[in-house]
Motif scaffolding. Structure first.
Motif, PDB file in Angstrom:
ATOM      1  N   LYS A 165       0.977  -0.471   0.266  1.00  0.00           N
ATOM      2  CA  LYS A 165       0.399   0.092   0.478  1.00  0.00           C
ATOM      3  C   LYS A 165       0.894   1.263  -0.086  1.00  0.00           C
ATOM      4  O   LYS A 165       1.718   1.310   0.263  1.00  0.00           O
ATOM      5  CB  LYS A 165      -0.423  -0.038   1.199  1.00  0.00           C
ATOM      6  CG  LYS A 165      -2.071  -1.009   1.326  1.00  0.00           C
ATOM      7  CD  LYS A 165      -2.765  -0.988   0.717  1.00  0.00           C
ATOM      8  CE  LYS A 165      -3.870  -2.098   0.679  1.00  0.00           C
ATOM      9  NZ  LYS A 165      -5.324  -1.308   0.538  1.00  0.00           N
ATOM     10  N   ARG A 190      -6.249   8.164  -8.185  1.00  0.00           N
ATOM     11  CA  ARG A 190      -7.322   6.600  -9.094  1.00  0.00           C
ATOM     12  C   ARG A 190      -6.920   5.389  -9.064  1.00  0.00           C
ATOM     13  O   ARG A 190      -7.400   4.632  -8.832  1.00  0.00           O
ATOM     14  CB  ARG A 190      -8.450   7.066 -10.169  1.00  0.00           C
ATOM     15  CG  ARG A 190      -8.874   8.180  -9.640  1.00  0.00           C
ATOM     16  CD  ARG A 190      -9.912   8.953 -10.060  1.00  0.00           C
ATOM     17  NE  ARG A 190     -11.212   9.719  -9.499  1.00  0.00           N
ATOM     18  CZ  ARG A 190     -10.794  11.309  -9.991  1.00  0.00           C
ATOM     19  NH1 ARG A 190     -10.721  11.631 -10.624  1.00  0.00           N
ATOM     20  NH2 ARG A 190     -11.535  11.856  -9.084  1.00  0.00           N
ATOM     21  N   SER A 191      -6.129   5.191  -9.858  1.00  0.00           N
ATOM     22  CA  SER A 191      -5.358   3.476 -10.518  1.00  0.00           C
ATOM     23  C   SER A 191      -4.543   3.300  -9.863  1.00  0.00           C
ATOM     24  O   SER A 191      -5.546   1.696  -9.785  1.00  0.00           O
ATOM     25  CB  SER A 191      -4.839   4.480 -11.639  1.00  0.00           C
ATOM     26  OG  SER A 191      -5.434   4.687 -12.889  1.00  0.00           O
ATOM     27  N   HIS A 193      -5.565   3.625  -6.652  1.00  0.00           N
ATOM     28  CA  HIS A 193      -6.632   2.786  -5.603  1.00  0.00           C
ATOM     29  C   HIS A 193      -7.613   2.074  -6.398  1.00  0.00           C
ATOM     30  O   HIS A 193      -7.530   0.992  -4.887  1.00  0.00           O
ATOM     31  CB  HIS A 193      -7.570   4.641  -5.519  1.00  0.00           C
ATOM     32  CG  HIS A 193      -9.019   3.943  -4.733  1.00  0.00           C
ATOM     33  ND1 HIS A 193      -8.807   3.328  -3.408  1.00  0.00           N
ATOM     34  CD2 HIS A 193     -10.663   3.996  -4.908  1.00  0.00           C
ATOM     35  CE1 HIS A 193      -9.969   3.478  -2.409  1.00  0.00           C
ATOM     36  NE2 HIS A 193     -10.578   3.641  -3.650  1.00  0.00           N
ATOM     37  N   ALA A 194      -7.272   1.717  -7.096  1.00  0.00           N
ATOM     38  CA  ALA A 194      -8.397   0.666  -8.432  1.00  0.00           C
ATOM     39  C   ALA A 194      -7.965  -0.577  -7.827  1.00  0.00           C
ATOM     40  O   ALA A 194      -8.854  -2.157  -7.757  1.00  0.00           O
ATOM     41  CB  ALA A 194      -8.953   1.137  -9.343  1.00  0.00           C
ATOM     42  N   ASN A 195      -6.703  -0.877  -7.698  1.00  0.00           N
ATOM     43  CA  ASN A 195      -5.740  -1.645  -7.762  1.00  0.00           C
ATOM     44  C   ASN A 195      -5.287  -2.299  -6.774  1.00  0.00           C
ATOM     45  O   ASN A 195      -4.429  -3.185  -6.165  1.00  0.00           O
ATOM     46  CB  ASN A 195      -4.819  -2.006  -9.110  1.00  0.00           C
ATOM     47  CG  ASN A 195      -3.706  -1.106  -8.628  1.00  0.00           C
ATOM     48  OD1 ASN A 195      -3.553  -0.692  -7.714  1.00  0.00           O
ATOM     49  ND2 ASN A 195      -2.985  -0.975  -9.933  1.00  0.00           N
ATOM     50  N   GLY A 196      -6.100  -1.596  -5.460  1.00  0.00           N
ATOM     51  CA  GLY A 196      -5.374  -2.094  -3.972  1.00  0.00           C
ATOM     52  C   GLY A 196      -4.384  -1.304  -4.199  1.00  0.00           C
ATOM     53  O   GLY A 196      -3.848  -2.074  -2.756  1.00  0.00           O
ATOM     54  N   SER A 197      -3.578  -0.547  -4.445  1.00  0.00           N
ATOM     55  CA  SER A 197      -2.092  -0.156  -3.906  1.00  0.00           C
ATOM     56  C   SER A 197      -2.324   1.210  -3.333  1.00  0.00           C
ATOM     57  O   SER A 197      -1.045   1.359  -2.934  1.00  0.00           O
ATOM     58  CB  SER A 197      -1.133  -0.303  -5.179  1.00  0.00           C
ATOM     59  OG  SER A 197      -1.645  -1.304  -5.980  1.00  0.00           O
ATOM     60  N   GLU A 199      -2.719   3.118  -0.353  1.00  0.00           N
ATOM     61  CA  GLU A 199      -3.155   3.532   1.676  1.00  0.00           C
ATOM     62  C   GLU A 199      -3.782   4.621   1.895  1.00  0.00           C
ATOM     63  O   GLU A 199      -4.571   4.635   2.158  1.00  0.00           O
ATOM     64  CB  GLU A 199      -1.864   3.233   2.471  1.00  0.00           C
ATOM     65  CG  GLU A 199      -2.224   3.183   3.923  1.00  0.00           C
ATOM     66  CD  GLU A 199      -0.942   3.179   4.458  1.00  0.00           C
ATOM     67  OE1 GLU A 199       0.529   2.519   3.776  1.00  0.00           O
ATOM     68  OE2 GLU A 199      -1.186   3.647   6.025  1.00  0.00           O
ATOM     69  N   ILE A 225     -12.286   7.718  -1.516  1.00  0.00           N
ATOM     70  CA  ILE A 225     -10.281   7.521  -1.687  1.00  0.00           C
ATOM     71  C   ILE A 225      -9.971   8.042  -0.315  1.00  0.00           C
ATOM     72  O   ILE A 225      -9.965   9.720  -0.310  1.00  0.00           O
ATOM     73  CB  ILE A 225      -9.555   7.881  -2.662  1.00  0.00           C
ATOM     74  CG1 ILE A 225     -10.715   7.885  -4.406  1.00  0.00           C
ATOM     75  CG2 ILE A 225      -8.695   8.084  -2.892  1.00  0.00           C
ATOM     76  CD1 ILE A 225      -9.582   8.107  -5.322  1.00  0.00           C
TER      77      ILE A 225
END
Ligand SMILES: CSC[C@H]1O[C@H](OP(=O)(O)O)[C@H](O)[C@@H]1O
Length: 375
Positions: A165, A190-191, A193-197, A199, A225
């Motif tokens: 993260k 945004r990208s 966040h979208a792939n869970g990376s 924090e 976010i």
């Protein structure tokens, strides 16, 4: 529902008045290049890509209205010269962001070609212009999604803890409110966040116009976010105390050598990032790269009115985080008579930039230590 700075359909253009955010979502109709010039000048719409798109589409609406009123010349050359004149006028609204000048040059070349045809008519030149202007709206969102993807992948590959993260700091507003959608530096966030990376995203308030506290924080809350707002003066302590993987910012003009003009305060963040071992990324579409400008010292920096520093405007605070959206006030925060210096942008030298994130990939310095931006 994604935030939209620009709402357009053939013959109608509306912009979200960003001077009213985050408290009021009010759309204003623009029906001419003159309307667009003033909306850009007073920053009801802002952001390098958004400025170019709104200017181009406002002229498209103006042409439609002229035709609807039965006043469109049938002579191709006359419509070409009309478009030239209006684009030259629109370019004067804000000098630093290159996207508008870049779009104007491309659109002029397009109408020049359309008017040269043997069967050319005024209407054919108008139609060609409108189609090209409308394509800008679609292309920008696609480019920003690619910028987001390339930037996120680069951060995961190159930053400490990549793949885990990450914590990112950003400056000003480079999201859906600065573009046709998704955003550039905020698109990278945004990208991630979208792939869970992601924090946590930290955003600076970005004095004096407060694009960060009013616009970026608004977007981050809207998209749910995880984010923290800081003042500009807190950035050094944040980078000293927190593990920030990268500072990711937008751009108004990237010179041929990679020197980058962006919102005032960006240069300071690049020095802090280098000092504290965080990566420093500029995220921008290729329409922001200006190979005709050799280096940062050749970039015109827009000076804005001192009132933007000396006054703060907002809705009356009713307590408990509630405001009265119908009662806006202007508060003076500086003494009468003090001189104010208010450059809207500064220039970050290429040496302090680790990568330039574009829609076709992340450009890093070559073995010669230079950026090669003819991409
Ligand atoms: C993707 S927007 C690029 C750029 O534009 C902003 O400036 P302004 O709000 O004055 O139009 C800011 O510098 C962003 O980084």
């Amino acid at each position: 529902m994604a935030l939209q700075a620009i709402k357009y359909s053939r013959g109608e253009l509306r912009i979200l008045d960003q001077t009213k955010l985050p408290h009021q979502e009010q759309y204003d109709s623009l029906r001419s290049s003159n309307d667009a010039w003033h909306a850009i000048k007073n920053m009801r719409v802002r952001g390098a890509p958004a400025i170019a798109i709104v200017a181009a589409l406002a002229l498209a609406v103006e042409l439609e209205i002229i035709q609807a009123d039965g006043k469109l010349s049938e002579i191709a050359e006359e419509i070409k010269l009309f478009v030239y004149e209006k684009l030259d006028y629109l370019v004067t609204s804000r000098p630093t962001a290159v996207n508008l000048a870049d779009a104007a040059g491309k659109l002029k070349k397009l109408v020049d070609g359309a008017a040269a045809g043997k069967e050319a008519t005024g209407e054919k030149v108008k139609d060609a212009y409108i189609l090209a202007a409308e394509e800008m709206l679609v292309d920008d969102v696609r480019d920003n999604e690619n910028i987001g993807r390339h930037g996120a992948e680069w951060i995961i590959r190159n930053c400490d803890g990549g793949g885990m993260k990450t914590r990112i700091l950003t400056h000003c507003n480079t999201g859906s409110l600065a573009t046709a959608g998704y955003g550039t530096a905020l698109g990278v966030i945004r990208s991630l966040h979208a792939n869970g990376s992601l924090e946590l995203a930290f955003c600076t308030e970005t004095r004096p116009y407060n694009q960060g506290s009013r616009l970026t924080a608004y977007e981050l809350v809207h998209d749910d976010i995880p984010a923290v707002l800081i003042t500009d003066s807190m950035a050094a302590a944040l980078l000293q105390q927190e593990n920030i993987a990268a500072v990711v910012v937008g751009a108004d003009r990237v010179a041929a050598n990679g020197d980058t003009a962006n919102k005032i305060g960006t240069y300071a963040l690049s020095i802090l990032a280098r000092h504290h071992g965080a990566k420093f990324l500029v995220a921008a579409p290729r329409t922001t790269i200006d190979l005709g400008t050799a280096s940062g010292k050749d970039i015109i920096i827009e000076m804005r009115p001192g009132e933007e520093v000396g006054r703060v405007r907002g809705p009356r605070d009713c307590g408990g985080g509630e405001v009265d959206p119908d009662c806006w006030e202007t508060v003076s925060i500086a003494p009468k008579g003090i001189k104010i210096w208010n450059p809207s942008f500064d220039v970050t030298p290429a040496e302090l930039i680790d990568g330039i994130v574009t829609e076709v990939g992340v450009v890093e310095k070559g073995s010669d230590g230079s950026f090669h931006l003819n991409i």
